[in-house]
Motif scaffolding. Sequence first.
Motif, mmCIF file in Angstrom:
data_model
loop_
_atom_site.group_PDB
_atom_site.id
_atom_site.type_symbol
_atom_site.label_atom_id
_atom_site.label_comp_id
_atom_site.label_asym_id
_atom_site.label_seq_id
_atom_site.Cartn_x
_atom_site.Cartn_y
_atom_site.Cartn_z
ATOM 1 N N THR A 20 -22.053 -35.427 -21.979
ATOM 2 C CA THR A 20 -22.545 -36.656 -23.129
ATOM 3 C C THR A 20 -23.982 -37.220 -22.127
ATOM 4 O OG1 THR A 20 -20.626 -37.458 -23.432
ATOM 5 C CG2 THR A 20 -21.964 -39.130 -23.546
ATOM 6 N N GLU A 21 -23.972 -37.090 -21.094
ATOM 7 C CA GLU A 21 -25.010 -37.575 -20.107
ATOM 8 C C GLU A 21 -26.342 -36.410 -20.382
ATOM 9 O OE1 GLU A 21 -24.153 -38.118 -16.013
ATOM 10 O OE2 GLU A 21 -23.378 -40.108 -16.516
ATOM 11 N N ILE A 22 -25.822 -35.425 -20.315
ATOM 12 C CA ILE A 22 -27.040 -34.232 -20.751
ATOM 13 C C ILE A 22 -27.619 -34.506 -22.131
ATOM 14 C CG2 ILE A 22 -27.251 -31.678 -20.845
ATOM 15 C CD1 ILE A 22 -25.515 -31.251 -18.623
ATOM 16 N N ILE A 23 -26.570 -34.860 -22.775
ATOM 17 C CA ILE A 23 -27.145 -34.804 -24.594
ATOM 18 C C ILE A 23 -28.062 -36.158 -24.563
ATOM 19 C CG2 ILE A 23 -26.556 -35.233 -26.840
ATOM 20 C CD1 ILE A 23 -24.294 -33.361 -26.268
ATOM 21 N N VAL A 35 -7.655 -25.328 -10.334
ATOM 22 C CA VAL A 35 -8.292 -26.655 -10.355
ATOM 23 C C VAL A 35 -9.045 -26.900 -11.545
ATOM 24 C CG1 VAL A 35 -10.156 -28.035 -9.270
ATOM 25 C CG2 VAL A 35 -8.496 -26.634 -7.711
ATOM 26 N N ARG A 36 -9.621 -25.930 -12.285
ATOM 27 C CA ARG A 36 -10.236 -26.139 -13.442
ATOM 28 C C ARG A 36 -9.463 -26.470 -14.549
ATOM 29 N NH1 ARG A 36 -13.435 -20.156 -13.239
ATOM 30 N NH2 ARG A 36 -14.670 -20.878 -11.693
ATOM 31 N N ASN A 37 -8.183 -26.638 -14.809
ATOM 32 C CA ASN A 37 -7.268 -27.025 -15.820
ATOM 33 C C ASN A 37 -6.797 -28.566 -15.569
ATOM 34 O OD1 ASN A 37 -7.393 -24.647 -16.969
ATOM 35 N ND2 ASN A 37 -5.847 -23.923 -15.893
ATOM 36 N N LYS A 75 -12.242 -34.702 -18.464
ATOM 37 C CA LYS A 75 -13.045 -36.221 -18.685
ATOM 38 C C LYS A 75 -14.295 -36.293 -18.043
ATOM 39 C CE LYS A 75 -8.700 -38.629 -18.938
ATOM 40 N NZ LYS A 75 -7.991 -39.841 -17.744
ATOM 41 N N LEU A 76 -14.482 -35.400 -16.797
ATOM 42 C CA LEU A 76 -15.771 -35.358 -15.996
ATOM 43 C C LEU A 76 -16.727 -34.301 -16.945
ATOM 44 C CD1 LEU A 76 -17.020 -36.543 -13.441
ATOM 45 C CD2 LEU A 76 -16.247 -34.608 -12.235
ATOM 46 N N ARG A 77 -15.995 -33.433 -17.543
ATOM 47 C CA ARG A 77 -17.051 -32.454 -18.182
ATOM 48 C C ARG A 77 -17.258 -33.363 -19.567
ATOM 49 N NH1 ARG A 77 -13.868 -28.305 -17.417
ATOM 50 N NH2 ARG A 77 -12.551 -28.605 -18.980
ATOM 51 N N LEU A 116 -24.437 -29.955 -9.713
ATOM 52 C CA LEU A 116 -24.099 -29.487 -8.298
ATOM 53 C C LEU A 116 -22.619 -30.266 -8.069
ATOM 54 C CD1 LEU A 116 -27.195 -29.613 -6.416
ATOM 55 C CD2 LEU A 116 -26.095 -27.652 -7.050
ATOM 56 N N GLY A 117 -22.796 -31.365 -8.331
ATOM 57 C CA GLY A 117 -21.476 -32.378 -7.777
ATOM 58 C C GLY A 117 -20.125 -31.641 -8.767
ATOM 59 N N TYR A 118 -20.539 -31.486 -10.083
ATOM 60 C CA TYR A 118 -19.443 -30.744 -10.819
ATOM 61 C C TYR A 118 -18.862 -29.493 -10.340
ATOM 62 C CZ TYR A 118 -16.767 -29.236 -14.956
ATOM 63 O OH TYR A 118 -15.802 -28.795 -15.846
ATOM 64 N N THR A 119 -19.801 -28.577 -10.101
ATOM 65 C CA THR A 119 -19.420 -27.136 -9.577
ATOM 66 C C THR A 119 -18.587 -27.365 -8.186
ATOM 67 O OG1 THR A 119 -21.787 -26.813 -8.625
ATOM 68 C CG2 THR A 119 -21.422 -26.105 -10.882
#
Length: 179
Positions: free
Chosen positions: A44-47, A29-31, A37-39, A86-89
Amino acid sequence: MNIDDLKSDWRRAGNEPLSEKQLAMMTRVRNHPSLRKLRIKFMTEIIALSALLLMYYDGFDGAQKPLLANILLIISIVLYIVNNALGYTQIQNPSVSVNLREALAKQTRSLKRLAFLSLTSSVLYATALIVFFTYQMVFTQRKYIILSGLILSALLLFYYSWISWQRKIAHFKQLEADF
């Protein structure tokens, strides 16, 4: 390339067996390109939010705002970032079970919980931004119009996000019902 070469390539396609390692890499799934795109979006949001946190006190006169507005802004930004993580994980590591129906039910419950947290953190974040930037502002008719436009935009984005979550949850409910 002529048609005979194409036909011979078609016949040979799939004849080379893939190794276990290649198959494992293809099915991870990680690939998935959507996760990439989500990562990128998440980073970008974190920065951007980290830059806002670093400069809000001096750049946006955080020292002149009340302590409650500063705390609300910091907590809402941190909560928004944690919720996204949390959503990403959750998306990156879906629940795996022997029973597919049970896994889908678990994923549906998880999506409902994630949707509630996501929408709540978004509302808190938008509210904190509006409170922080409008505190001690002298309002004119033009500023009221701008504020109304911002609030309307935030409500529309919130509604769109809610609709999007409902579609995702309904999709998993339908998959569960199909089994």
